[in-house]
Design a protein around this motif. Structure first.
Motif, PDB file in Angstrom:
ATOM      1  N   LEU A 287      54.669 -74.562  75.295  1.00 57.50           N
ATOM      2  CA  LEU A 287      55.312 -74.457  76.604  1.00 57.50           C
ATOM      3  C   LEU A 287      54.619 -75.349  77.619  1.00 57.50           C
ATOM      4  CD1 LEU A 287      57.248 -73.146  78.651  1.00 57.50           C
ATOM      5  CD2 LEU A 287      55.562 -71.306  78.916  1.00 57.50           C
ATOM      6  N   LEU A 288      53.292 -75.324  77.645  1.00 58.84           N
ATOM      7  CA  LEU A 288      52.573 -76.134  78.623  1.00 58.84           C
ATOM      8  C   LEU A 288      52.835 -77.616  78.379  1.00 58.84           C
ATOM      9  CD1 LEU A 288      50.698 -76.006  81.054  1.00 58.84           C
ATOM     10  CD2 LEU A 288      48.741 -76.055  79.484  1.00 58.84           C
ATOM     11  N   ARG A 289      52.917 -78.008  77.130  1.00 59.33           N
ATOM     12  CA  ARG A 289      53.264 -79.404  76.841  1.00 59.33           C
ATOM     13  C   ARG A 289      54.691 -79.718  77.268  1.00 59.33           C
ATOM     14  NH1 ARG A 289      50.467 -79.601  70.806  1.00 59.33           N
ATOM     15  NH2 ARG A 289      48.379 -80.228  71.503  1.00 59.33           N
ATOM     16  N   ALA A 290      55.606 -78.767  77.060  1.00 62.41           N
ATOM     17  CA  ALA A 290      57.011 -79.008  77.386  1.00 62.41           C
ATOM     18  C   ALA A 290      57.234 -79.203  78.877  1.00 62.41           C
ATOM     19  CB  ALA A 290      57.874 -77.848  76.876  1.00 62.41           C
ATOM     20  N   VAL A 291      56.432 -78.541  79.726  1.00 59.79           N
ATOM     21  CA  VAL A 291      56.595 -78.691  81.178  1.00 59.79           C
ATOM     22  C   VAL A 291      55.758 -79.835  81.725  1.00 59.79           C
ATOM     23  CG1 VAL A 291      57.175 -76.254  81.465  1.00 59.79           C
ATOM     24  CG2 VAL A 291      54.797 -76.996  81.795  1.00 59.79           C
ATOM     25  N   GLY A 292      55.099 -80.591  80.838  1.00 64.60           N
ATOM     26  CA  GLY A 292      54.336 -81.755  81.270  1.00 64.60           C
ATOM     27  C   GLY A 292      52.903 -81.475  81.623  1.00 64.60           C
ATOM     28  N   GLY A 293      52.392 -80.299  81.267  1.00 64.17           N
ATOM     29  CA  GLY A 293      51.002 -79.977  81.579  1.00 64.17           C
ATOM     30  C   GLY A 293      50.789 -79.756  83.067  1.00 64.17           C
ATOM     31  N   PHE A 294      49.603 -80.067  83.525  1.00 59.55           N
ATOM     32  CA  PHE A 294      49.250 -79.902  84.932  1.00 59.55           C
ATOM     33  C   PHE A 294      49.583 -81.182  85.691  1.00 59.55           C
ATOM     34  CE2 PHE A 294      46.422 -77.315  82.358  1.00 59.55           C
ATOM     35  CZ  PHE A 294      46.539 -76.074  82.951  1.00 59.55           C
ATOM     36  N   ASP A 295      49.904 -81.037  86.959  1.00 63.59           N
ATOM     37  CA  ASP A 295      50.163 -82.208  87.783  1.00 63.59           C
ATOM     38  C   ASP A 295      48.852 -82.945  88.008  1.00 63.59           C
ATOM     39  OD1 ASP A 295      50.547 -83.987  89.981  1.00 63.59           O
ATOM     40  OD2 ASP A 295      52.308 -82.853  90.595  1.00 63.59           O
ATOM     41  N   PRO A 296      48.726 -84.185  87.523  1.00 55.07           N
ATOM     42  CA  PRO A 296      47.437 -84.887  87.632  1.00 55.07           C
ATOM     43  C   PRO A 296      47.035 -85.244  89.046  1.00 55.07           C
ATOM     44  CG  PRO A 296      49.122 -86.359  86.786  1.00 55.07           C
ATOM     45  CD  PRO A 296      49.734 -84.992  86.819  1.00 55.07           C
ATOM     46  N   ALA A 297      47.944 -85.087  90.011  1.00 55.62           N
ATOM     47  CA  ALA A 297      47.593 -85.337  91.412  1.00 55.62           C
ATOM     48  C   ALA A 297      47.030 -84.095  92.085  1.00 55.62           C
ATOM     49  CB  ALA A 297      48.814 -85.843  92.181  1.00 55.62           C
ATOM     50  N   THR A 298      46.791 -83.029  91.311  1.00 55.07           N
ATOM     51  CA  THR A 298      46.156 -81.821  91.854  1.00 55.07           C
ATOM     52  C   THR A 298      44.809 -81.626  91.179  1.00 55.07           C
ATOM     53  OG1 THR A 298      47.205 -80.390  90.195  1.00 55.07           O
ATOM     54  CG2 THR A 298      48.381 -80.718  92.277  1.00 55.07           C
ATOM     55  N   GLY A 299      44.008 -80.739  91.756  1.00 58.06           N
ATOM     56  CA  GLY A 299      42.759 -80.357  91.119  1.00 58.06           C
ATOM     57  C   GLY A 299      41.534 -80.994  91.744  1.00 58.06           C
ATOM     58  N   ALA A 300      40.386 -80.380  91.471  1.00 53.82           N
ATOM     59  CA  ALA A 300      39.108 -80.933  91.911  1.00 53.82           C
ATOM     60  C   ALA A 300      38.949 -82.339  91.353  1.00 53.82           C
ATOM     61  CB  ALA A 300      37.970 -80.041  91.439  1.00 53.82           C
ATOM     62  N   GLY A 301      38.317 -83.198  92.146  1.00 54.52           N
ATOM     63  CA  GLY A 301      38.140 -84.578  91.736  1.00 54.52           C
ATOM     64  C   GLY A 301      39.246 -85.504  92.181  1.00 54.52           C
ATOM     65  N   THR A 302      40.312 -84.950  92.794  1.00 57.37           N
ATOM     66  CA  THR A 302      41.388 -85.752  93.374  1.00 57.37           C
ATOM     67  C   THR A 302      41.389 -85.543  94.881  1.00 57.37           C
ATOM     68  OG1 THR A 302      43.120 -84.048  93.355  1.00 57.37           O
ATOM     69  CG2 THR A 302      42.745 -85.275  91.301  1.00 57.37           C
ATOM     70  N   ARG A 303      42.223 -86.309  95.560  1.00 54.43           N
ATOM     71  CA  ARG A 303      42.321 -86.143  97.012  1.00 54.43           C
ATOM     72  C   ARG A 303      43.024 -84.855  97.405  1.00 54.43           C
ATOM     73  NH1 ARG A 303      43.467 -92.412  99.033  1.00 54.43           N
ATOM     74  NH2 ARG A 303      41.656 -93.286  97.943  1.00 54.43           N
ATOM     75  N   ALA A 304      43.674 -84.219  96.452  1.00 54.20           N
ATOM     76  CA  ALA A 304      44.308 -82.926  96.733  1.00 54.20           C
ATOM     77  C   ALA A 304      43.294 -81.791  96.781  1.00 54.20           C
ATOM     78  CB  ALA A 304      45.373 -82.627  95.686  1.00 54.20           C
ATOM     79  N   ARG A 305      42.129 -81.976  96.174  1.00 53.03           N
ATOM     80  CA  ARG A 305      40.994 -81.039  96.219  1.00 53.03           C
ATOM     81  C   ARG A 305      41.141 -79.823  95.305  1.00 53.03           C
ATOM     82  NH1 ARG A 305      37.231 -81.588 100.368  1.00 53.03           N
ATOM     83  NH2 ARG A 305      37.418 -83.633 101.329  1.00 53.03           N
ATOM     84  N   GLY A 306      42.340 -79.467  94.865  1.00 52.60           N
ATOM     85  CA  GLY A 306      42.505 -78.266  94.055  1.00 52.60           C
ATOM     86  C   GLY A 306      43.965 -77.990  93.769  1.00 52.60           C
ATOM     87  N   GLY A 307      44.244 -76.753  93.322  1.00 55.09           N
ATOM     88  CA  GLY A 307      45.620 -76.308  93.139  1.00 55.09           C
ATOM     89  C   GLY A 307      46.193 -76.543  91.760  1.00 55.09           C
ATOM     90  N   ASP A 308      45.452 -77.148  90.836  1.00 60.40           N
ATOM     91  CA  ASP A 308      46.003 -77.430  89.513  1.00 60.40           C
ATOM     92  C   ASP A 308      46.325 -76.162  88.735  1.00 60.40           C
ATOM     93  OD1 ASP A 308      43.103 -77.366  89.748  1.00 60.40           O
ATOM     94  OD2 ASP A 308      43.082 -77.521  87.554  1.00 60.40           O
ATOM     95  N   ASP A 309      45.462 -75.151  88.809  1.00 59.55           N
ATOM     96  CA  ASP A 309      45.729 -73.902  88.096  1.00 59.55           C
ATOM     97  C   ASP A 309      46.935 -73.179  88.680  1.00 59.55           C
ATOM     98  OD1 ASP A 309      44.312 -73.497  90.461  1.00 59.55           O
ATOM     99  OD2 ASP A 309      43.004 -71.941  89.651  1.00 59.55           O
ATOM    100  N   LEU A 310      47.036 -73.153  90.019  1.00 56.80           N
ATOM    101  CA  LEU A 310      48.165 -72.481  90.661  1.00 56.80           C
ATOM    102  C   LEU A 310      49.479 -73.164  90.297  1.00 56.80           C
ATOM    103  CD1 LEU A 310      46.624 -71.900  94.216  1.00 56.80           C
ATOM    104  CD2 LEU A 310      46.340 -70.562  92.125  1.00 56.80           C
ATOM    105  N   TYR A 311      49.443 -74.489  90.239  1.00 53.10           N
ATOM    106  CA  TYR A 311      50.625 -75.241  89.818  1.00 53.10           C
ATOM    107  C   TYR A 311      51.048 -74.818  88.413  1.00 53.10           C
ATOM    108  CZ  TYR A 311      53.521 -79.193  88.386  1.00 53.10           C
ATOM    109  OH  TYR A 311      54.557 -79.970  87.913  1.00 53.10           O
ATOM    110  N   GLY A 312      50.080 -74.696  87.507  1.00 52.65           N
ATOM    111  CA  GLY A 312      50.412 -74.299  86.140  1.00 52.65           C
ATOM    112  C   GLY A 312      51.037 -72.919  86.080  1.00 52.65           C
ATOM    113  N   PHE A 313      50.515 -71.971  86.854  1.00 53.43           N
ATOM    114  CA  PHE A 313      51.070 -70.621  86.849  1.00 53.43           C
ATOM    115  C   PHE A 313      52.540 -70.627  87.275  1.00 53.43           C
ATOM    116  CE2 PHE A 313      46.557 -69.065  88.114  1.00 53.43           C
ATOM    117  CZ  PHE A 313      46.111 -69.273  86.829  1.00 53.43           C
ATOM    118  N   VAL A 314      52.826 -71.303  88.390  1.00 53.47           N
ATOM    119  CA  VAL A 314      54.186 -71.285  88.924  1.00 53.47           C
ATOM    120  C   VAL A 314      55.141 -72.057  88.022  1.00 53.47           C
ATOM    121  CG1 VAL A 314      55.637 -71.898  90.897  1.00 53.47           C
ATOM    122  CG2 VAL A 314      53.388 -70.910  91.277  1.00 53.47           C
TER     123      VAL A 314
END
Length: 453
Positions: A287-314
């Protein structure tokens, strides 16, 4: 000028108050068998086991944050005070028996094959501690994949190859960003369920089994999250964070089903922070592969600062799949240690929250009407998240599992110390920045040949 001077003076006062926060010991207390009424309120210690938290010293007098287990199963937390000269086991066991009873757990099915992905960057010492705990898991069929994210040295590779050999697979991801690293791990795994945790945790031996077994019981389950408790409460920053909830979501299992939105969650599914955290989450791999995984523009280490896990949940919930919170799946997290860490964390949490919401709407515009319908409530929710929260010790809501121990660190809405205005302001600033940071992160991805999901 006067307003800025007042703000600086206020921050200095808050830091002074912050520095006065004393350390708290961390312990586990295991009560034998099912709870019997005859044991309530007694100091009987027969069969009771008390041990320090991961890497901690033997428990002595003073304040103690206790994870209470019954026959090994986590059932609640409490804050106890052990007087000088008293037996810590007797004192804490007496408090633990006041926790409310819980229904016995249902038998677990055989868990599916699993993969554990640990993203890391230049923290070999912490990584070794995490890997040691992961290799001690009782899951019958699992692998571990370490993703070395934008390394500047060979330290992580050398650690994995030297100490862990064929037991741990090493993967290098040169582009910085937590979501990018997780996607690299997702592409490499073989398990039917992929679990993610951080390099600053110690996993309970049953963590992976408890986290992944629900996928065998529920074919419609897309994601599972678990309990995160503090490994140490030695510094003011660690105690302050945990006293305002930390990462814990309580001790009651819960299933979130988009077909039956929870009545007590009017902002569902956009309040994804209630579902769990990225240090303790698992997804059905296909399922995670089918939805494209996590948005690479989110998360620590990017200018977005975070939110990658929350994106995956939703994203999982938006596909009509269920999400299960499983408190028996426990990891111990090493919280950040300084005031400066808390400032960075507060700003990053605010930015990550609105960055992930922006990512969801950009990638799933069909969710826009539902999002707009929840905007008024969402604004009130945001104000509550960033409010200056005062201490409420002694309000009777202390234990995370309910019951004994008012003002327990980690008990929801039970505050042993005031939350500084400085941190609330930083979180609000982060919220304002989040959408801008996400769009900047998307542009930055194009320069390295990647596209956001």
């Amino acid at each position: 000028m006067a307003g800025g001077r007042r703000a600086r003076q206020e921050t200095r006062r808050e830091i002074e108050q912050f520095l006065s926060i004393g350390p708290v010991q961390v312990a586990e207390l295991d009560l034998p068998g099912a709870r019997g009424a005859e044991g309530r309120g007694t100091a009987d210690t027969e069969g009771v086991e008390l041990r320090p938290g991961p890497g901690g010293a033997p428990i002595a007098s003073g304040s103690v944050f206790v994870l209470v287990r019954r026959a090994g199963r986590p059932v609640g937390t409490l804050l106890g005070q052990v007087p000088d000269g008293a037996d810590p086991v007797a004192v804490l066991a007496g408090l633990a028996r006041e926790l409310p009873p819980q229904a016995p757990p249902e038998p677990l099915p055989v868990p599916p094959s699993a993969s554990v992905v640990v993203a890391t960057r230049e923290r070999a010492g912490r990584l070794a501690r995490a890997l040691d705990s992961l290799l001690a898991q009782d899951h019958p069929d699992f692998e571990i994949v370490v993703v070395d994210n934008a390394p500047v040295t060979e330290e992580t590779r050398e650690l994995v190859e030297r100490k862990y050999g064929e037991r741990v697979r090493y993967v290098c991801e040169p582009v910085p960003g937590l979501a990018i690293a997780h996607n690299r791990g997702l592409a490499a795994v073989h398990g039917r369920v992929v679990a993610f945790t951080d390099d600053d945790v110690v996993a309970d031996p049953r963590w992976l089994t408890e986290l992944t077994a629900p996928f065998a019981a529920d074919p419609g389950l897309g994601c599972a999250t678990g309990l995160i408790l503090p490994a140490r409460l030695r510094t003011p920053a660690q105690v302050l964070l945990e006293s305002h909830g930390g990462f814990a979501k309580g001790f009651v299992p819960r299933t979130y089903d988009p077909a039956r939105p929870p009545a007590d969650e009017p902002l569902f599914p956009f309040t994804a922070g209630r579902f769990g955290s990225g240090a303790n989450m698992a997804f059905r791999t296909s399922l995670l592969r089918a939805v494209g995984g996590f948005d690479p523009a989110t998360g620590a280490g990017t200018r977005a600062r975070g939110g990658d896990d929350l994106y995956g949940f939703v994203r999982v919930l938006a596909e009509g799949r269920r999400l299960r919170y499983t408190p028996s799946a426990l990891v111990w997290h090493h919280h950040r240690e300084t005031w400066r860490d808390l400032e960075t964390q507060a700003y990053g949490y605010g930015a990550g929250l609105t960055a992930y919401l922006t990512a969801i709407l950009v990638n799933r515009p069909a969710l826009l009407p539902a999002f707009l319908a929840r905007v008024p409530g969402g604004l009130a929710h945001a104000r509550g998240l960033t409010a200056v929260r005062g201490p409420e010790a002694g309000d009777g809501a202390g234990a995370a599992g309910g019951g004994a121990g008012a003002g327990v660190p980690g008990g929801h809405d039970s505050r042993t110390h005031p939350w500084p205005r400085r941190l609330s302001r930083l979180q609000r600033r982060g919220m304002l920045y989040g959408p801008v940071g996400y769009l900047r992160a998307r542009r930055a991805l194009r320069t390295v040949g990647l596209e956001a999901r």
